[in-house]
Design a protein around this motif. Structure first.
Motif, PDB file in Angstrom:
ATOM      1  N   THR A   1     -13.306  -8.990  -6.264  1.00 23.90           N
ATOM      2  CA  THR A   1     -12.639  -8.487  -5.058  1.00 23.90           C
ATOM      3  C   THR A   1     -12.426  -9.605  -4.041  1.00 23.90           C
ATOM      4  O   THR A   1     -11.398  -9.640  -3.364  1.00 23.90           O
ATOM      5  CB  THR A   1     -13.418  -7.316  -4.425  1.00 23.90           C
TER       6      THR A   1
ATOM      7  N   HIS B   1      -4.536 -12.559  -1.608  1.00 26.25           N
ATOM      8  CA  HIS B   1      -3.768 -11.444  -1.046  1.00 26.25           C
ATOM      9  C   HIS B   1      -3.211 -10.535  -2.138  1.00 26.25           C
ATOM     10  O   HIS B   1      -2.082 -10.061  -2.062  1.00 26.25           O
ATOM     11  CB  HIS B   1      -2.649 -11.952  -0.121  1.00 26.25           C
ATOM     12  N   LEU B   2      -4.021 -10.309  -3.172  1.00 28.28           N
ATOM     13  CA  LEU B   2      -3.640  -9.427  -4.271  1.00 28.28           C
ATOM     14  C   LEU B   2      -4.479  -8.154  -4.281  1.00 28.28           C
ATOM     15  O   LEU B   2      -4.387  -7.358  -5.208  1.00 28.28           O
ATOM     16  CB  LEU B   2      -3.812 -10.158  -5.617  1.00 28.28           C
ATOM     17  N   ASP B   3      -5.305  -7.976  -3.253  1.00 28.19           N
ATOM     18  CA  ASP B   3      -6.162  -6.793  -3.215  1.00 28.19           C
ATOM     19  C   ASP B   3      -5.314  -5.549  -2.948  1.00 28.19           C
ATOM     20  O   ASP B   3      -4.284  -5.608  -2.303  1.00 28.19           O
ATOM     21  CB  ASP B   3      -7.258  -6.938  -2.159  1.00 28.19           C
ATOM     22  N   SER B   4      -5.769  -4.453  -3.492  1.00 24.67           N
ATOM     23  CA  SER B   4      -5.071  -3.183  -3.311  1.00 24.67           C
ATOM     24  C   SER B   4      -6.092  -2.061  -3.349  1.00 24.67           C
ATOM     25  O   SER B   4      -7.258  -2.265  -3.700  1.00 24.67           O
ATOM     26  CB  SER B   4      -4.024  -2.997  -4.414  1.00 24.67           C
ATOM     27  N   GLY B   5      -5.648  -0.906  -2.996  1.00 24.39           N
ATOM     28  CA  GLY B   5      -6.530   0.253  -3.050  1.00 24.39           C
ATOM     29  C   GLY B   5      -7.781   0.046  -2.221  1.00 24.39           C
ATOM     30  O   GLY B   5      -7.721  -0.299  -1.046  1.00 24.39           O
TER      31      GLY B   5
ATOM     32  N   ASN C   1     -10.160  -2.245  -2.797  1.00 20.81           N
ATOM     33  CA  ASN C   1     -10.775  -3.559  -3.039  1.00 20.81           C
ATOM     34  C   ASN C   1     -11.520  -4.093  -1.828  1.00 20.81           C
ATOM     35  O   ASN C   1     -12.686  -4.484  -1.927  1.00 20.81           O
ATOM     36  CB  ASN C   1      -9.734  -4.598  -3.459  1.00 20.81           C
ATOM     37  N   LYS C   2     -10.857  -4.135  -0.682  1.00 22.40           N
ATOM     38  CA  LYS C   2     -11.474  -4.715   0.518  1.00 22.40           C
ATOM     39  C   LYS C   2     -12.663  -3.867   0.973  1.00 22.40           C
ATOM     40  O   LYS C   2     -13.727  -4.397   1.304  1.00 22.40           O
ATOM     41  CB  LYS C   2     -10.444  -4.843   1.640  1.00 22.40           C
TER      42      LYS C   2
ATOM     43  N   LEU D   1      -9.423 -11.591  -5.224  1.00 21.99           N
ATOM     44  CA  LEU D   1      -8.206 -10.818  -4.972  1.00 21.99           C
ATOM     45  C   LEU D   1      -7.824 -10.887  -3.499  1.00 21.99           C
ATOM     46  O   LEU D   1      -6.646 -11.056  -3.163  1.00 21.99           O
ATOM     47  CB  LEU D   1      -8.405  -9.364  -5.398  1.00 21.99           C
ATOM     48  N   MET D   2      -8.805 -10.765  -2.624  1.00 22.18           N
ATOM     49  CA  MET D   2      -8.533 -10.849  -1.190  1.00 22.18           C
ATOM     50  C   MET D   2      -8.048 -12.245  -0.816  1.00 22.18           C
ATOM     51  O   MET D   2      -7.124 -12.396  -0.007  1.00 22.18           O
ATOM     52  CB  MET D   2      -9.781 -10.468  -0.391  1.00 22.18           C
TER      53      MET D   2
ATOM     54  N   GLU E   1       6.646   4.560   7.847  1.00 23.70           N
ATOM     55  CA  GLU E   1       6.446   5.377   6.643  1.00 23.70           C
ATOM     56  C   GLU E   1       7.526   6.444   6.536  1.00 23.70           C
ATOM     57  O   GLU E   1       7.861   7.094   7.513  1.00 23.70           O
ATOM     58  CB  GLU E   1       5.085   6.060   6.688  1.00 23.70           C
TER      59      GLU E   1
END
Length: 167
Positions: free
Chosen positions: A24, A31-35, A37-38, A27-28, A163
């Motif tokens: 994780t 800058h590929l973290d999603s969902g 992860n952080k 990924l952070m 959104e």
């Protein structure tokens, strides 16, 4: 609870939590973290801290030996020094993430300008804000006027505008 009886799960917990935090964290970094992860990285790091402390207690004699060798002391001191240096601010001033300035700029703009950027009618912008509990009185108001100077609140309000509504 005798720590030695916990050996079958302590080291696997260290390995598993280290794997989670490493993946994780990388990924952070990219800058590929999603969902989640952080969130997982931040909150589950506490599990890592707890199981590492337990691992140290379980392997106390070996742990103490690292403080008796030159190499062990050098490596430990090196990481402690890097930790200390990580608190320094380089480049002077307040170093904010790069997204802060554009968010603050958009939050300070009148809702009519934000509507134009979002390619929406002002009425749609005010409706999207109202759906999030933010009541706008006129298009000259800004998001900052409506939610205050809290960056998180500003980002949530701007996200509500951006959104697409659920259909």
């Amino acid at each position: 609870m005798k720590i030695a009886t916990q050996r079958p799960w302590i080291t696997p917990a260290v390995i598993g939590s280290f794997t989670l935090l490493s993946v994780t964290g990388m990924l952070m970094f990219f800058h590929l973290d999603s969902g989640l992860n952080k969130l997982a990285h931040e909150w589950l790091s506490w599990i890592f801290v707890i199981v590492v402390v337990m691992h140290i207690l379980l392997n106390n004699m070996a742990f103490k030996r690292y403080f008796k060798t030159v190499a062990g002391k050098a490596v430990i001191f090196g990481f402690v020094a890097v930790l200390g240096l990580s608190f320094l601010r380089l480049g002077g001033g307040d170093s904010k993430p790069p997204f802060v300035a554009p968010v603050q700029m958009m939050a300070a703009a009148p809702l009519s300008a934000v509507a134009q950027l979002a390619k929406l009618d002002v009425s749609e912008v005010t409706a999207r804000l109202a759906a999030k509990g933010i009541a706008a009185q006129n298009p000259a108001q800004s998001v900052k006027d409506l939610v205050g100077s809290d960056l998180g609140a500003q980002m949530r309000a701007l996200a509500a505008i951006a959104e697409a509504p659920a259909r």
